[in-house]
Design a protein around this motif. Structure first.
Motif, short mmCIF file in Angstrom:
data_model
loop_
_atom_site.label_atom_id
_atom_site.label_comp_id
_atom_site.label_asym_id
_atom_site.label_seq_id
_atom_site.Cartn_x
_atom_site.Cartn_y
_atom_site.Cartn_z
N VAL A 80 0.52 -1.07 0.08
CA VAL A 80 0.02 0.11 0.12
C VAL A 80 0.66 1.23 -0.19
O VAL A 80 0.46 2.26 -0.24
CB VAL A 80 -1.06 0.18 1.24
CG1 VAL A 80 -0.21 0.22 2.52
CG2 VAL A 80 -1.99 1.00 1.02
N ASN A 81 2.08 1.07 0.34
CA ASN A 81 3.25 2.27 0.48
C ASN A 81 4.01 2.11 -0.79
O ASN A 81 5.04 3.09 -0.73
CB ASN A 81 3.68 2.37 1.82
CG ASN A 81 2.62 2.92 2.64
OD1 ASN A 81 2.12 3.87 2.72
ND2 ASN A 81 2.79 2.10 3.81
N HIS A 82 3.84 1.55 -1.78
CA HIS A 82 4.73 1.45 -2.96
C HIS A 82 4.91 2.71 -3.70
O HIS A 82 3.71 3.49 -3.96
CB HIS A 82 4.20 0.45 -4.14
CG HIS A 82 5.13 0.23 -5.16
ND1 HIS A 82 6.49 -0.15 -5.13
CD2 HIS A 82 4.81 0.72 -6.46
CE1 HIS A 82 7.03 0.15 -6.22
NE2 HIS A 82 6.16 0.40 -7.37
N VAL A 83 6.06 3.17 -3.96
CA VAL A 83 6.40 4.48 -4.67
C VAL A 83 6.67 4.24 -6.29
O VAL A 83 7.84 3.12 -6.40
CB VAL A 83 7.49 5.06 -4.04
CG1 VAL A 83 7.84 6.53 -4.71
CG2 VAL A 83 7.28 5.42 -2.60
N ASP A 105 9.30 16.29 -3.82
CA ASP A 105 9.48 17.82 -3.41
C ASP A 105 9.33 17.97 -1.97
O ASP A 105 9.30 18.90 -1.63
CB ASP A 105 8.75 18.44 -4.22
CG ASP A 105 9.15 18.47 -5.70
OD1 ASP A 105 10.25 18.29 -5.94
OD2 ASP A 105 7.92 18.55 -6.49
N GLY A 106 9.04 16.88 -1.17
CA GLY A 106 8.76 16.95 0.18
C GLY A 106 7.43 17.17 0.59
O GLY A 106 7.02 17.85 1.77
N LEU A 152 7.17 8.06 -10.48
CA LEU A 152 6.88 9.51 -10.51
C LEU A 152 7.15 9.86 -9.08
O LEU A 152 7.08 10.97 -8.70
CB LEU A 152 5.43 9.84 -10.89
CG LEU A 152 4.94 9.54 -12.21
CD1 LEU A 152 3.46 9.46 -12.60
CD2 LEU A 152 5.63 10.53 -13.19
N GLY A 153 7.40 9.14 -8.20
CA GLY A 153 7.84 9.33 -6.83
C GLY A 153 6.38 9.31 -6.00
O GLY A 153 6.26 10.07 -4.86
#
Length: 218
Positions: free
Chosen positions: A148-151, A192-193, A154-155
């Motif tokens: 569920v937290n795969h990046v 970009d945080g 594109l980030g």
């Protein structure tokens, strides 16, 4: 008599060659048009379930693309792979997730699809399902053990895509709640945080922002 026998033999040979040719190539066409009778006939004739077209699409991938549920189920029951990757990196599993093919996803789950295969954006099946607000599909995908937290490339996580590419409406609110309940990190920011909560507030998605904040988003 000999001529008649020869003619009969030639005709039988032509019929046999036609049947062999159809078994070798016809499954793609039959699956693509959703012709269940033809698909079943070709499966019985031992057609290659993993035959490919010019884009390296399999019959199962074409069935998923056309939302031909009965055909997809027949192919899966016969042993077709949900993991066969086409030239554009789609697999039947990945495309089913992205396209909201919930019933087909349900038929694939017992086969334990390979959750490590990525689409052309570096994403898993859950990310586009959430971005497109396929609520029932996302709910089912979350039972598969998918990350569920795969990046992706594109980030972005599924939660970030819900906010950045979604409209903040009821269906996107539902998938946001689903992934948060399943353990999506509400503070996993983009490159970009910028956090999901910051994106939601910037886009005026007040209800999505509320859900993220309730889950500990900052």
């Amino acid at each position: 008599m000999r001529r008649l026998l020869r003619a009969a033999a030639i005709l039988a040979g032509v019929v046999l060659m036609t049947e062999v040719g159809e078994a070798q190539t016809g499954l793609l066409e039959a699956a693509g048009r959703g012709d269940l009778a033809a698909v079943n006939r070709l499966i019985a004739a031992k057609a290659d379930l993993e035959q490919r077209d010019g884009q390296r699409q399999t019959p199962l991938l074409l069935a998923v693309a056309g939302n031909h549920v009965a055909v997809a189920k027949a192919l899966l029951a016969a042993g077709a792979s949900p993991n066969a990757q086409a030239a554009n990196q789609d697999t039947p599993w990945l495309l089913a997730g992205a396209s909201g093919r919930t019933e087909i996803i349900a038929a694939m789950l017992p086969l334990k699809p390979d959750l490590t295969i990525r689409n052309r954006y570096g994403g898993n099946a859950l990310i586009p399902a959430c971005e497109r607000a396929h609520v029932e599909t996302a709910k089912l995908l979350l039972t598969s053990g998918i990350d569920v937290n795969h990046v992706n490339n594109l980030g972005w996580t599924c939660l970030l895509e819900i906010v950045i590419l979604g409209d903040g409406g009821p269906r996107h609110q539902q998938v946001a709640q689903l992934v948060l309940d399943a353990g999506a990190d509400p503070n996993l920011a983009d490159r970009d945080g910028i956090s999901p909560l910051q994106h939601a507030r910037k886009r005026g998605q007040s209800e999505v922002a509320r859900l993220i904040a309730a889950a500990g988003g900052r």
